[in-house]
Design an enzyme around this catalytic site. Structure first.
Site, PDB file in Angstrom:
ATOM      1  N   ASP A 180     -19.090 -18.092  11.571  1.00  0.00           N
ATOM      2  CA  ASP A 180     -19.064 -18.996  12.684  1.00  0.00           C
ATOM      3  C   ASP A 180     -19.142 -20.446  12.272  1.00  0.00           C
ATOM      4  OD1 ASP A 180     -18.912 -19.968  15.444  1.00  0.00           O
ATOM      5  OD2 ASP A 180     -21.044 -19.865  15.753  1.00  0.00           O
TER       6      ASP A 180
ATOM      7  N   SER B 119     -27.470 -20.641  11.318  1.00  0.00           N
ATOM      8  CA  SER B 119     -27.793 -19.314  11.784  1.00  0.00           C
ATOM      9  C   SER B 119     -29.010 -18.915  11.163  1.00  0.00           C
ATOM     10  CB  SER B 119     -26.761 -18.271  11.907  1.00  0.00           C
ATOM     11  OG  SER B 119     -26.959 -17.172  12.585  1.00  0.00           O
ATOM     12  N   THR B 120     -28.941 -17.834  10.351  1.00  0.00           N
ATOM     13  CA  THR B 120     -29.958 -16.969   9.770  1.00  0.00           C
ATOM     14  C   THR B 120     -30.612 -18.033   8.784  1.00  0.00           C
ATOM     15  OG1 THR B 120     -28.977 -15.050  10.121  1.00  0.00           O
ATOM     16  CG2 THR B 120     -30.763 -14.761   8.692  1.00  0.00           C
TER      17      THR B 120
ATOM     18  N   MET C 157     -25.629 -16.362   8.592  1.00  0.00           N
ATOM     19  CA  MET C 157     -24.496 -14.922   8.429  1.00  0.00           C
ATOM     20  C   MET C 157     -23.258 -14.881   9.008  1.00  0.00           C
ATOM     21  SD  MET C 157     -25.744 -10.887   8.815  1.00  0.00           S
ATOM     22  CE  MET C 157     -24.484  -9.503   8.457  1.00  0.00           C
TER      23      MET C 157
ATOM     24  N   HIS D 191     -27.831 -20.640  16.051  1.00  0.00           N
ATOM     25  CA  HIS D 191     -27.885 -19.058  16.913  1.00  0.00           C
ATOM     26  C   HIS D 191     -29.309 -18.537  17.258  1.00  0.00           C
ATOM     27  CE1 HIS D 191     -23.721 -18.416  14.477  1.00  0.00           C
ATOM     28  NE2 HIS D 191     -23.616 -18.998  15.635  1.00  0.00           N
TER      29      HIS D 191
END
Length: 367
Positions: free
Chosen positions: A302, A180-181, A299, A206
């Site tokens: 997930d 993600s991030t 972050m 993401h």
């Protein structure tokens, strides 16, 4: 500790609304809101922000040039707040490639109401950016996606847990990556380091709709392997990485000894679509011990549950270590749950992917 934010946008309405929303959030203060990067530079001489919320297309200096200047002078977390159009997607991707942490999309119409109704998304993006390790962002290009603060469903919403009967060991290997991030920087480093002969790879990053195609195309030009945005029924082949489309879930499926992906609609899972947990669970069901699961910077949590299911199904599992993460959230949660077999620095992950094929005795498939 208060997060100091600088808003840079040529729209007076956007500056007013963003400032109001951020100032209303606990622990966030907008120190300045200015119309272009040159004014931003003047304000930053007195107060250097913790996070910059930045538009892309502005007068006197565009946001991409400003972002590159900031990352070269003093790397600072940047959230891109830009209008999403197919034509503009590449422009925004360029900005993210310069080192931005997150993106918040905004429409051309009814902008004020959109920003007000998506205040939680913006606040989450700013808070995630404030905790980012920007030293990991400055050297490489990339992008990251914004956490979506909505109802948190689990992978049960898409498919039931595995029944423990995955396929027996074969020479067809699958590598599943979730991030993600900060993940697009990390993915670029991993995928561009891989030789053309490597296991088939499936990726959930993401990212909103319209961005994944441009992201995959960019990585494809930089990598020896083929990188593409996944389409329904795409084969998982050695030397190919399939990236889940923004706004869709991606699941691994099997037909005999061959793997392919299914790209489907569905609810947000762990506040995301695509969801890492959905991909990892499908891999645990279809590939079992034939798989390698990797959870990287991001972050939230997930992927932690899905990676544990992969490990329980016999797959090898890796986590990116804290020092090399932009945000040590997803890997940390996976480690806490016992899902990670080993934690490795980012620079060592590509070699482990190659070793996965070597352990199986080589890969097969049509390239």
């Amino acid at each position: 500790m208060t997060i100091k934010v600088l808003v840079v946008d040529d729209s007076a309405v956007v500056r007013q609304v963003l400032s109001g929303l951020l100032n209303a959030a606990a622990g966030i203060q907008v120190t300045h809101a200015v119309s272009d990067p040159l004014l931003a530079m003047e304000r930053m001489k007195t107060v250097w922000p913790d996070v910059i919320v930045l538009d892309v297309e502005m007068p006197r200096m565009d946001g991409i040039t400003f972002l590159r200047h900031i990352m070269a002078e003093r790397p600072t977390p940047v959230v891109i707040c830009s209008t999403l159009t197919e034509k503009g997607a590449q422009t925004t991707m360029d900005a993210l490639a310069a080192g931005a942490v997150a993106i918040v999309t905004k429409p051309k119409l009814d902008l004020k109401n959109f920003l007000q109704s998506n205040a939680s998304e913006l606040v989450s993006a700013v808070r995630a950016a404030a905790s980012a390790n920007v030293a990991r962002l400055a050297p490489r290009a990339g992008t990251a996606a914004t956490p979506v603060a909505r109802a948190k469903l689990t992978a049960d919403a898409m498919l039931p847990p595995a029944d423990g009967r995955a396929m027996a060991q074969t020479t067809e290997q699958v590598v599943a990556i979730g991030t993600s991030t900060g993940g697009t920087q990390a993915l670029e480093e991993v995928l561009t380091a891989l030789p053309r002969v490597c296991p088939g790879i499936v990726v959930v990053q993401h990212m909103p709709e319209k961005f994944t195609a441009a992201f995959a195309a960019r990585l494809n030009t930089l990598s020896e392997i083929e990188v593409k945005e996944a389409a329904n029924n795409d084969r998982v082949l050695p030397g190919r990485a399939l990236i889940a489309p923004g706004g869709k879930h991606m699941l691994l499926r099997r037909n005999g000894a061959q793997y392919f992906v299914e790209v489907v609609d569905g609810p947000l899972v762990n506040r995301h679509r695509p969801s890492v947990d959905v991909l990892f669970r499908s891999v645990s069901r279809c590939a079992g011990a034939n798989a390698l699961g990797i959870i990287m910077t991001g972050m939230g949590d997930d992927g932690a549950a899905g990676l544990l299911e992969m490990r329980q199904a016999g797959a090898r599992t890796l986590g990116q270590d804290e020092r090399s993460c932009v945000v040590y959230g997803m890997p940390k949660e996976a480690v806490k749950r016992g899902a990670v077999e080993r934690s490795l620095p980012l620079g060592a992950i590509a070699a482990e992917i190659v070793q996965q094929m070597n352990r199986s005795g080589g890969g097969r498939g049509d390239i």
